[in-house]
Design a protein around this motif. Structure first.
Motif, PDB file in Angstrom:
ATOM      1  N   ASP A  56       0.876  -1.181   0.000  1.00 31.55           N
ATOM      2  CA  ASP A  56       0.000   0.000   0.000  1.00 31.55           C
ATOM      3  C   ASP A  56       0.914   1.231   0.000  1.00 31.55           C
ATOM      4  O   ASP A  56       1.857   1.304   0.791  1.00 31.55           O
TER       5      ASP A  56
ATOM      6  N   CYS B  74       0.762   4.134   1.183  1.00 36.24           N
ATOM      7  CA  CYS B  74       1.006   4.938   2.397  1.00 36.24           C
ATOM      8  C   CYS B  74       2.158   4.355   3.227  1.00 36.24           C
ATOM      9  O   CYS B  74       2.845   5.093   3.936  1.00 36.24           O
TER      10      CYS B  74
ATOM     11  N   ASP C   4      -3.875   3.752  -3.322  1.00 38.91           N
ATOM     12  CA  ASP C   4      -3.124   2.869  -2.419  1.00 38.91           C
ATOM     13  C   ASP C   4      -2.368   1.776  -3.169  1.00 38.91           C
ATOM     14  O   ASP C   4      -1.264   1.382  -2.794  1.00 38.91           O
TER      15      ASP C   4
ATOM     16  N   PHE D  79      -4.873  11.345   0.856  1.00 38.46           N
ATOM     17  CA  PHE D  79      -4.001  10.669   1.823  1.00 38.46           C
ATOM     18  C   PHE D  79      -2.884   9.918   1.084  1.00 38.46           C
ATOM     19  O   PHE D  79      -1.693  10.109   1.365  1.00 38.46           O
ATOM     20  N   HIS D  80      -3.269   9.094   0.100  1.00 36.60           N
ATOM     21  CA  HIS D  80      -2.245   8.314  -0.616  1.00 36.60           C
ATOM     22  C   HIS D  80      -1.442   9.183  -1.591  1.00 36.60           C
ATOM     23  O   HIS D  80      -0.285   8.883  -1.869  1.00 36.60           O
TER      24      HIS D  80
HETATM   25 ZN    ZN Z   1      -2.880   3.081   2.766  1.00 31.45          ZN
END
Ligand code: ZN
Ligand code: FPP
Length: 314
Positions: free
Chosen positions: A225, A227, A267, A276-277
């Motif tokens: 992923d 992140c 992701d 976020f990603h």
């Molecule tokens: Zn993630």
């Protein structure tokens, strides 16, 4: 694969701000201050913080401030929490505008959440997690008020969350998880206490997170992923073991997660993008010194020039 689509990512981030009435904006509402930190830091890493007007951002951030207690909520009128208080302080740091804060009041709020055993509650409801230890220590360090807490006890609590595999969990006995490892190693780095980390043992656990597709996962048996490019790489850099992973393969994995038409990073390849990603993908590339990006500090999760301005005034 190809290159980083910087311009498209800038457009994607700027467009999120304008989509305030969309369903996506509605479900993410409680995360808005965190989302603003992710988006704005990405813009700064891409040398495009100028795409937003600080005179719009800063008044909105200050509307999330709870004057009575000194903490910040995720959005206007929401309850204060350490997670959002750190994001607010980081955003103000990005713009070099910490002075708009009542630093005594905000640092008093953060310090007031420390428990007798050195741990931190996230807010008045008392949940304890090493994420909150990181938020408190990072926030107070940026505000230059670490003297307001018992740093020795804060370090002892984090050390009590260390596992036999060299990793860290959210509470004592909690399973090792790369996100919590970032929080614990980052907090220890800021507190000048990295000697508590077994660098080879933890470095081994962290470099084992690289999967066949080149991406990093957060725990054994999980899928890669984007992140975790941040949570794992930043930790490896802080303990000086980043040369134990294959940077080329990881770079390709992140670049493969781009939406090359509309911008943004997901992701994993072919999934829907989110801010976020997008942030953690760009931040991961910055940690690997991808050309054209500002360098990010692995402990403060802010561009290095911002950190230097805070501590050395330059
Ligand atoms: Zn993630
Ligand atoms: C994984 O979350 C990540 C963590 C547990 C760490 C979160 C750290 C903070 C909130 C501190 C602030 C961070 C920065 C960068 C300033 P997840 O819920 O996605 O985990 P999962 O992959 O296991 O679902």
């Amino acid at each position: 694969m190809g290159d980083l689509e910087s311009e498209k990512h800038v457009k994607y981030i700027v467009s999120i701000e304008k989509k305030k009435d969309s369903f996506e904006a509605l479900v993410m509402e409680h995360l808005r201050l965190n989302g603003a930190y992710w988006g704005l830091t990405t813009l700064d890493l891409l040398h495009k913080i100028s795409a937003v007007d600080p005179e719009e951002v800063i008044p909105w951030v200050m509307k999330c401030y709870d004057e009575d207690c000194g903490g910040f909520g995720g959005n206007i009128g929401h309850d204060p929490h350490l997670l959002y208080t750190l994001s607010a302080v980081q955003i103000l740091a990005l713009f070099g505008r910490i002075e708009v804060l009542d630093v005594e009041k905000v640092s008093g709020y953060v310090a007031g959440l420390q428990n007798e055993d050195g741990s931190f509650a996230g807010d008045m409801w008392g949940e304890i997690d090493t994420r909150f230890s990181y938020c408190a220590i990072c926030c107070l360090s940026i505000l230059k008020r670490l003297d307001k807490i018992n740093v020795g006890k804060a370090v002892d609590f984090i050390v009590s969350c260390k596992n036999l595999d060299g990793g860290f969990g959210s509470i004592p006995g909690g399973e090792s998880h790369a996100g919590q490892i970032f929080c614990c190693v980052g907090a220890l780095a800021i507190a000048g206490s990295l000697h508590h980390v077994d660098r080879d043992l933890l470095g081994w656990w962290l470099c084992e997170r690289q999967c066949k597709d080149g991406g990093l996962n957060g725990r054994p048996e999980k899928l890669a992923d984007v992140c975790y490019s941040w949570w794992v790489l930043s930790s490896l850099i802080m303990i000086d073991r980043v040369h134990w992973i294959d940077k080329n393969k990881l770079t390709n994995f992140i670049l493969n997660c781009q939406d090359k038409e509309n911008g943004g990073i997901s992701d994993r390849p072919d999934n829907a993008v989110d801010v976020f990603h997008t942030y953690f993908g760009v931040a991961g590339l910055s940690l690997m010194e991808y050309p054209g990006l500002k360098t990010i500090d692995p402990a403060y999760a802010l561009p290095v020039d911002v950190v230097n301005r805070i501590f050395f005034g330059k």
